[in-house]
Structure formats: structure tokens, C-alpha cells
Design an enzyme around this catalytic site. Structure first.
Site, PDB file in Angstrom:
ATOM      1  N   TRP A  82      14.627  26.067  30.710  1.00 26.79           N
ATOM      2  CA  TRP A  82      14.780  27.333  31.404  1.00 26.79           C
ATOM      3  C   TRP A  82      13.499  27.784  32.101  1.00 26.79           C
ATOM      4  CZ3 TRP A  82      19.698  28.876  31.875  1.00 26.79           C
ATOM      5  CH2 TRP A  82      20.624  28.371  30.939  1.00 26.79           C
ATOM      6  N   ASP A 328      45.380  42.606  43.849  1.00 26.42           N
ATOM      7  CA  ASP A 328      45.170  43.875  43.178  1.00 26.42           C
ATOM      8  C   ASP A 328      44.420  44.853  44.079  1.00 26.42           C
ATOM      9  OD1 ASP A 328      45.053  45.490  40.593  1.00 26.42           O
ATOM     10  OD2 ASP A 328      42.941  45.411  41.189  1.00 26.42           O
ATOM     11  N   GLU A 382      49.681  44.857  45.702  1.00 21.55           N
ATOM     12  CA  GLU A 382      49.751  46.012  44.818  1.00 21.55           C
ATOM     13  C   GLU A 382      49.253  47.215  45.614  1.00 21.55           C
ATOM     14  OE1 GLU A 382      47.922  48.266  41.042  1.00 21.55           O
ATOM     15  OE2 GLU A 382      46.800  47.360  42.661  1.00 21.55           O
TER      16      GLU A 382
END
Length: 672
Positions: A82, A328, A382
Site C-alpha cells: 500500500w 430509479d 420510476e
């Protein structure tokens, strides 16, 4: 020069004053398509997932990201402790695109990785925007991308599936809460246990919620962080592919809820300030924040954003072979004020300067792309505004959705159950509210969806029965409140489904009156899964009344599927009697008769019809559904003339209180 009126306006003359706005919307989409895809290459344009993100190539690994405000980018992961290292530094190409190439042995399947992204005044860790698998550490709760390159990629078995070719009977489901145990359930468990159940119940389309990765389980998938990553909390990408494949093998389509209306604000695992700026993917300032959802709003005017979102659609359709989407939050996309607090009571509300042409352009291109990739696909909007043309073909001047959600229907049921006594229910009002829609559009009708089952709201069965559900649901426990609730539950679902204007939807568990609301694990409930599961065993227990509701829904859906009821467009009103609370209507060969009267049964009740012979197809009063078996289902029913043979005929019926009957016409008068 006067522009030619699209069919949308010809079909509705009230739209003529708004022809300028409608033509501007159409032309804006055409201009944007020409700009980004040279007017004929939208499919190739939507291929960002094949260029961006991490890919294994014959020459090794390549990863690309778009981050125009970045000054340096490093790939970090468990392969380099990392740490930012020179050999893992990206190179800037052009137009804000960064690239890193690595040797074949630099990364392995299962490695964790992320970006260390620097900009002028700061730096931060970022999960790549195009990552195709993201995992969360159970202890630290930190998200990272995972190298997903299995030795044996999933091999599809049902590549020939080309849709059901039938009106959608949709089973809305959530993978994580689809089992009985108090935990998150998996793709494999859904495939093994739910697919056979859904198929046996007669549904032909599965709508999966919360598939793209989202950091907070309780968001129901609405706050997306990883747009190209299927949620790892349910399993692996290969397991999701197997689920879709086996559903196809059973003849069922699978669509997913897609959230392109907004994105989670999270900055490490989401797109929030991805390259150090809010305005990379989203609008700048207040316009870029949704005031009600605590999320960021996409800037559909940027070609790079359109590229990202269209590529996302193509990715799910091709990589996972999904059959379409429920979009949505479409209302929020369409209007600059997100439709908040708007009644949308007239056409002025649609075509005021509040309508966002950048959003309508994106949705138009999205629907065009979806059909180009999969002609049999399903796209559902929707939307609660009712914008004319939303679910009209683009060839007629529409935006191109196949269906819109009939969001007023569940609201109507909640209102009359909550605010009116049974004696005040008006059958004509019920019929009007269930059948009222634009003639040029198809809708998905539903009595309730997951929205009504979430904590803070109530399902229909809970509103009807309430606490009695916990004490009086054994078949040997008589209870008038429960009797009323069961009778109306069946009638409400039957009339909603059989008047549906194109498609019908049910949320898993609601078909048998699931007794628990949905409450996802959260701090307020002690991170409990108690109300985040489905108790299938109670629907199968022959000693419980839930069994009656489950069996009724199964027969209702199978009846609709067998006869392809929703492919018969007209729902023809036959009669209503307001004082008696009796309603009748035709759909094709089928006659539907409802007696909503709470106390009064009727003998020899006349339904005015033409000459004919009928038989009972479905009866909510049947004993196998918890009824009283007061209707003889075995005999034929004949219309009887009121006078001579040429006079008005009536079908004389016994109609028990709170009962619905479905008849099929099986004999026609001979033509002389």
C-alpha cells in the site's frame, strides 16, 4: 418553417401548445447523439468499461482512469504494501486520462488495490471508478477494489434466451434479505432457493434491487458507490452470472434497479470529489447536491458523464446478460427542482423552464442504446410526475421507456384503507384510479412494492390486520379483523393485477402478507437483522392463514400467465352499483366481478352482458384460499334474457360479501 408534429402530439391535442418544447427536447437528444457518437455509433461510444478500469491483456496489465484535476496517481495494494512506488505511477495521456501498464506477474487474481490520487492541494485514497469488484474488510469496514480475473471465467449456458415475449409479471426481490436467517444472504442461495419458487409461482420477470455496490446496506442500494461492481456482500460476479443464467434457463427475464439519478457522497469508495473536485461527475455547488437524499447529482451535460453512464448500461447488459432496468429516481432527473413538493396537476408543470433537457437527452440516449444492445430488453421509469411521452417510443416523439411505474396506485390503496371505512369505498373510484393512464403508454401496476414495506410505512396486510397478525393467524383461531384483511388483501391484488396497463409487480413476501416490515441493520436497532429477512416457512405452513394468501397469489399469477391476460389491451367497463359496491369489467374473454360490500351478499345479482356461457376461473371465496366456499365453481353459468331473446341478457350470480369472481366466456351465440 413549421416542424412536423410527432405522433406524441397527434395522439394528444392538448400537447399542441407545448410542441416547441417537445421538439426542442427531441432535437437536443439528436444533437447530442451526433456530437458524441457521430449519429450512428452510440453502441461503440458506450464502451468505456472496455477501455477504462483494470484489464488483463496479452502484454500484461493495463489500468486507466479519468481524473482531469489529478496531478499524480499511484496504484497501491497488498502487492506493494500500500505504498506509493515509482513503478506504480500512472502516466497522463490526454483529456484527463491516466494510464499504468504492468507486467503480467505484477498482479494476481484476488489482490486488493486502490488509487492514491493527488491534486494541487491534497491527496486521497480512491477506489477506482471503473472497478468491477469491490470488497469490504469485515473488521475495518474499509472498501478496496479486488483484482477479478478467475482462471475459469463463467461459461454461459443459455445464450439463446431472447426474452419472455410476454407482458412482464415482475417479482421484485432483494438478494440479501431473501432468506429466513438473520444475516445477509447470497447470490447462490437466491439461485438455489428463490428461482424455483418464483418460477413455480408463475412470475416471468425478476427485478433485483441493490445490485451495484453501495457502502451502506440500509440504503437499499440507492446510494451507489461502485457503478460497475456487483455487490460483493452477496457473493462474486461469477455467482451473479450463474444466477442470471439459470433464471434464463427457466424462461425468466432478469432486470436490475439502476440508479443514475444520483450517487453517494462517499469520497474513498464512491465518486464524491473523485479527483479533488465535486464537478468532475456532478454539478458544481448547490445544483450538484440533492436536498432530500444527501447525495450528488450527475451533470448530464458533460459528455464524459454520459459516456460513463451509458457504458454502465452496456456493461450490465453484456457482461451479466441482464434483460433491462428499472430506472430509479427519474422524476428527480427530469426537473431542476427534482419534483420536490410538486403536484404536477397540469401540462404547464411539465413543460415549464423547470424541465431539464440534459436529463431528457441522457434518458433518450439510454433507451436507444438499451434497445440496440437487446431488442427484447425492458426499461421502466420510476416517475411520479407523469411527464407525457416518457414511456412512448422515440419514433413517436417519446423518450423511449417501455413502461412507467404506476406510482399512484399504491398511494391510492393506502389512502382509502387509511382514511375511509369500508362503507365509504366507491367501486367506480377504484376502477378509475386503477385504469386511468395515458393511452399511448404502458405502466407497471402494483398494489405495493418494497417502498410500502420499509420501516416507517406499512404494507397492505399490516394496515388491514395490524397487531392481530401476531395473535390470530392460525387457521383454528377465528377473528373477524383477520377475515376482513385476508378477503380484502386478495381482492385488492386481483383487481390491481387484472386491470394493469401492461405489466404487474409484487415485492417478495407481500404476496402472502409478510408480517414483518423491512428494517435494515442500523445503529437505531442495534444493527439487527430481525426485520431484514423473509419468513417463507409461514407461507408454507398448512396451519397458518398466510398459506391461503400464498396459494391465492400463485393461482392468480398463473391464471394471468396462462391466458396472457395483460397482452389484451382493453379493460372494458361493464357496470358499477355504487350503493351495493359491486363492480364488473371485461378483459378479452374474461369477466371480473367484485362485491366490495362489507356485510351484504347478493342472490341472483344481474350483470348485464350479451348472450353467453361462462365458467368460474378464480374465486377469492374458495375454501382453499380461506373463503367460505359459498360459490359453486363446478356448474356453468348462462346469461338469461330479461324479456325476449333479443332483450338485455343478465348473468345471474350469487355474490358473497367481500368476494371477487373471475369467469371465462366459453360459448358464443351462433352467427346466423
Amino acid at each position: 418553417m413549421t416542424q412536423k408534429l410527432p405522433q406524441l402530439i397527434k395522439d394528444d391535442k392538448w400537447l399542441e401548445p407545448y410542441s416547441g418544447a417537445i421538439n426542442n427536447r427531441i432535437n437536443a437528444a439528436k444533437a447530442k447523439e451526433k456530437e458524441v457518437a457521430d449519429n450512428s455509433n452510440l453502441y461503440e461510444f458506450a464502451s468505456g468499461h472496455l477501455f477504462f478500469g483494470l484489464h488483463k491483456t496479452p502484454g500484461g496489465w493495463v489500468i486507466r482512469e479519468w481524473a482531469p484535476n489529478a496531478t499524480h496517481i499511484y496504484l497501491v495494494g497488498n502487492f506493494n504494501n500500500w505504498e506509493e512506488k515509482k513503478e506504480y505511477a500512472f502516466k497522463l495521456l490526454e483529456n484527463g486520462v491516466w494510464e499504468l501498464r504492468l507486467n503480467e506477474d505484477a498482479l494476481r487474481h484476488g489482490d486488493l488495490y486502490a488509487l492514491s490520487l493527488h491534486w494541487a492541494v491534497d491527496f486521497g485514497k480512491r477506489v477506482p471508478a471503473w472497478a468491477n469488484y469491490v470488497v469490504q474488510d469485515e473488521e475495518t469496514k474499509i472498501f478496496n477494489a479486488m483484482v477479478w480475473n478467475p482462471e475459469k471465467p463463467y461459461q454461459w449456458k443459455n445464450n439463446s434466451f431472447s426474452g419472455t415475449n410476454e407482458p412482464p409479471l415482475i417479482y421484485e426481490a432483494h438478494i440479501g434479505m431473501a432468506g429466513e436467517e438473520e444475516r445477509v444472504h447470497t447470490y447462490n442461495e437466491f439461485r438455489e432457493h428463490m428461482l424455483p419458487r418464483i418460477k413455480a409461482n408463475g412470475y416471468n420477470t425478476i427485478q433485483l434491487m441493490a445490485i451495484p455496490e453501495h457502502p451502506y446496506y440500509g440504503s437499499f442500494g440507492y446510494h451507489v458507490s461502485g457503478f460497475f461492481a456487483p455487490s460483493s456482500r452477496f457473493g462474486t460476479p461469477e455467482e451473479l452470472k450463474q444466477l442470471v443464467d439459470e433464471a434464463h434457463g427457466m424462461g425468466m427475464a432478469v432486470i436490475i434497479d439502476i440508479v443514475h439519478s444520483h450517487a453517494v457522497k462517499n469520497e474513498i469508495e464512491g465518486l464524491g470529489k473523485y479527483d479533488g473536485t465535486q464537478y468532475q461527475f456532478f454539478h458544481e455547488g448547490a445544483k450538484g447536491e440533492h436536498p432530500a437524499w444527501d447525495s450528488y447529482c450527475f451533470n448530464y451535460g458533460k459528455n464524459e458523464v454520459i459516456h460513463f453512464l451509458l457504458s454502465n448500461l452496456k456493461y450490465w447488459l453484456e457482461e451479466f446478460q441482464f434483460d433491462g432496468f428499472r430506472f430509479d429516481g427519474v422524476t428527480s432527473m427530469l426537473y431542476f427542482d427534482h419534483g420536490l413538493g410538486k403536484a404536477f396537476s397540469g401540462y404547464d408543470d411539465y413543460y415549464s423552464p423547470n424541465l431539464d433537457f440534459e436529463a431528457t437527452t441522457y434518458l433518450t440516449l439510454a433507451n436507444k442504446l438499451i434497445k440496440k444492445i437487446k431488442p427484447h430488453s425492458i426499461s421502466i421509469a420510476e416517475d411520479m410526475s407523469g411527464l407525457p411521452g416518457l414511456a412512448v417510443p422515440q419514433s413517436h416523439g417519446g423518450i423511449g421507456f417501455d413502461y412507467r411505474m404506476a406510482m399512484g396506485v399504491p398511494d391510492f390503496w393506502i389512502k382509502i384503507i387509511k382514511e375511509k371505512s369500508d362503507d365509504d369505498w366507491e367501486v367506480g373510484d377504484i376502477f378509475y384510479n386503477l385504469t386511468s393512464k395515458r393511452m399511448d403508454e404502458k405502466v407497471v401496476s402494483y398494489a405495493e412494492s418494497h417502498d410500502q414495506a420499509l420501516v416507517g410505512d406499512k404494507t397492505i396486510i399490516f394496515r388491514l390486520i395490524d397487531k392481530e397478525m401476531y395473535y390470530s393467524m392460525r387457521k383454528d383461531q377465528p377473528n373477524l379483523i383477520v377475515d376482513r384483511g385476508i378477503a380484502l388483501h386478495k381482492m385488492i391484488r386481483l383487481i390491481t393485477a387484472t386491470t394493469a396497463g401492461g405489466a404487474y409487480l409484487n415485492f417478495m413476501g407481500n404476496e402472502f402478507g409478510h408480517p414483518e416490515w423491512i428494517d435494515f441493520p442500523r445503529e437505531g436497532n442495534g444493527w439487527s437483522f430481525k426485520h431484514c429477512r423473509r419468513l417463507w416457512s409461514i407461507s408454507e405452513d398448512p396451519e397458518l392463514k398466510y398459506h391461503w394468501l400464498y396459494d391465492f397469489d400463485k393461482e392468480m399469477i398463473q391464471f394471468m400467465s396462462q391466458h396472457k391476460l395483460l397482452s389484451i389491451p382493453p379493460v372494458d367497463f361493464v357496470m358499477e352499483n355504487k350503493p351495493d359496491k359491486v363492480l364488473a369489467y371485461h378483459r378479452g374473454l374474461f369477466l371480473f366481478v367484485f362485491n366490495f360490500n362489507p356485510t351484504q351478499s347478493f342472490t341472483d345479482y344481474g350483470i348485464p352482458l350479451g348472450p353467453g356461457k361462462y365458467k368460474v376461473e378464480l374465486n377469492t371465496d374458495s375454501g382453499r384460499f380461506g373463503g367460505n366456499d359459498l360459490v359453486d365453481e363446478d356448474i356453468p353459468y348462462y346469461t338469461i334474457p330479461s324479456g325476449g331473446n333479443t332483450s338485455q341478457h343478465y348473468l345471474r350470480l350469487y355474490l358473497p360479501a367481500r368476494t371477487a369472481l373471475v369467469f371465462k366466456k366459453i360459448d358464443f351465440p351462433k352467427v346466423k
